[in-house]
Design an enzyme around this catalytic site. Structure first.
Site, mmCIF file in Angstrom:
data_model
loop_
_atom_site.group_PDB
_atom_site.id
_atom_site.type_symbol
_atom_site.label_atom_id
_atom_site.label_comp_id
_atom_site.label_asym_id
_atom_site.label_seq_id
_atom_site.Cartn_x
_atom_site.Cartn_y
_atom_site.Cartn_z
ATOM 1 C CG HIS A 108 41.476 39.384 30.857
ATOM 2 N ND1 HIS A 108 41.506 39.352 32.239
ATOM 3 C CD2 HIS A 108 41.718 38.118 30.452
ATOM 4 C CE1 HIS A 108 41.736 38.136 32.656
ATOM 5 N NE2 HIS A 108 41.880 37.357 31.588
ATOM 6 C CG ASP A 375 46.436 33.598 31.954
ATOM 7 O OD1 ASP A 375 45.675 33.173 31.071
ATOM 8 O OD2 ASP A 375 46.410 33.168 33.131
#
Length: 492
Positions: A108, A375
């Site tokens: 994102h 992540d």
């Protein structure tokens, strides 16, 4: 049922919000200005690592024994402020090769912090600690922690536009794409859904979000129905213990936490529990001064860039130690096998459909899929692929898998190669894979193609290398031959 309805509402609201944002982009500058310090640091970093980006695939990652990276320059790189030119090598291939499918995993875009740095104890009067984080005034109009920022939207609009330009000459995706051919999968967080929609808005001309197939992944590992793996959890626990031991042995880091806590009037354990690096990165990325508090004598005590650099330095040291020990790599292999197996299966199916002439007929097979993740998804995926030297996923990082098909050889070429006894020639319609990270071709840094010898007759990595890796070879790291065996084998 409630969770499903909430997710569908997110899709609808996200699509409407993206349309409004896209119009506002025509009149507003949403990209923060890069500070002068950042420009100097990025120039220094580019000169040392990325100065020849795009000219040689051998220089994608820094050499293992080069000088230690500058923690502040690394932090600005992590911010990924979208105000500098970026080269995208997606869509490049030998002449006349046909692009069959593209699968993309993204992190994102830029977000608000997930943690906040607590206020000094004195500022809360005699309130008990659980109430310190409760707003004292209604603030429903404010952005919540972890939400996508406007910069995050711009980052992925730009990602989509880069790929649109890269694939336009291949007429890809097809202009008349159907819901079966282009789809998005995302976790239930608004920042991943909105990042995915922004990406596709930039990629697809005349974007119509109502045509999209949008799937919900409940796990950040995108493991679908294959998430149960006891060995993966054991490897993660071992990795977390390694991480903890390294952190507590770093005396400079501990002194820095104590100094920061003293400045803010907090207990050291309070500050450490608040994971201050997350909030400080947000300050850095948006050009906001680090937190300050009044000292009582008319002066202010502030957190400093030097303190931030110590925390970032420890994170970089941890990445080096993580690669050396190898526990994380074992975890990553088992964590990302389900996603990699689905990727391999899709590629194989598209290749077979194309060979049979079913590729884009009647809505055909999926040709473009986008996985919008975190992540903690992209980092293990890079490790599982053997891309150990890759930088930690920045905001709006992208990892692209391309499937290519070689052109049929002409009659003259076939006779010429047969006369020379050339056994290394590309077969008619053979399929190949390319892997790209943030626009750089990293195919020949992956475990499955690192040893593949390229020549003019076979300039790309065969898909069969990837299929063998996913279905057998990758498990050699954990002394197994299959996912099932690796997950349920008793520890020795």
């Amino acid at each position: 049922m409630l969770a499903r309805n909430r997710f569908l509402l997110l899709v609808m609201v996200g699509g409407a919000a993206l349309a409004i944002i896209s119009l506002s982009l025509q009149f507003l500058n949403l990209i923060p200005t890069t500070p002068l310090l950042e420009e100097r640091l990025l120039q220094a970093a580019d000169g040392g690592i990325g100065g020849a980006v795009g000219k040689s695939r051998k220089r994608v990652f820094p050499a293992p024994h080069t000088l230690k990276p500058n923690p502040i320059a690394e932090a600005y790189s992590y911010c990924n402020t979208p105000n500098h030119t970026e080269q995208a090598w997606e869509g490049h291939s030998p002449a006349d090769y046909k692009l069959l499918s593209v699968q993309v995993m993204i992190r994102h875009g830029d977000r608000y912090p997930l943690y906040y740095i607590p206020k000094p104890n004195g500022a809360q009067g005699h309130w008990e600690s659980p109430l310190g984080s409760v707003p004292r005034l209604p603030n429903h109009s404010a952005c919540e922690m972890g939400e996508l920022t406007q910069t995050g939207v711009v980052q992925h609009l730009r990602n989509g536009q880069l790929l649109h330009k890269a694939y336009r000459r291949h007429s890809f995706p097809p202009a008349d794409w159907t819901p079966r051919q282009v789809w998005l999968e995302t976790t239930g967080k608004s920042r991943t859904l909105q990042s995915g929609l922004a990406f596709l808005y930039g990629l697809l001309p005349d974007f119509d979000w109502t045509k999209l197939t949008v799937r919900h992944q409940w796990s950040t590992l995108f493991c679908g129905s294959a998430c149960d793996c006891p060995a993966r959890n054991r490897h993660l626990e071992e990795e977390q213990r390694r991480q903890y031991r390294l952190r507590v042995s770093d005396t400079q880091l501990e002194r820095t936490y104590a100094d920061m806590a003293r400045t803010l009037g907090l207990l050291t354990r309070q500050l450490r529990a608040a994971n201050p690096i997350d909030s400080l990165l947000c300050h850095l990325c948006h050009g906001i001064s680090f937190p300050c508090v009044p000292m009582g004598d008319g002066t202010y005590g502030c957190l400093t860039m030097a303190q931030f650099a110590v925390i970032r330095r420890q994170q970089l040291d941890d990445e080096v130690d993580r690669r050396r020990v190898g526990l994380y790599h074992k975890y990553a292999i088992l964590a990302m096998y389900p996603y990699l197996n689905r990727t391999a299966t899709k590629m194989e199916r598209v290749a077979k459909d194309n060979e049979a002439g079913r590729a884009r007929r009647a809505g055909g097979e999926e040709v473009f899929s986008l996985s919008s993740a975190h992540d903690v998804t992209v980092a293990p995926l890079l490790s599982a692929l053997g891309l150990e030297e890759a930088r930690f996923p920045r905001f709006a990082a992208r990892l692209v898998f391309e499937l290519w098909k070689s052109p049929p050889a002409t009659q003259g070429q076939q006779k010429k190669k047969a006369g020379k006894g050339d056994k290394s020639k590309v077969k008619d319609g053979e399929v190949f894979i390319r892997v790209l990270y943030n626009g750089e071709d990293v195919t020949y840094h992956t475990s499955f193609c690192r040893s593949h010898v390229t020549n003019t007759n076979q300039p790309l990595c065969p898909l069969k290398n990837f299929l063998s890796f996913v279905r057998r070879d990758m498990f050699s790291v954990v002394n197994a031959t299959s996912y099932q065996e690796a997950c349920y084998k008793r520890p020795g």
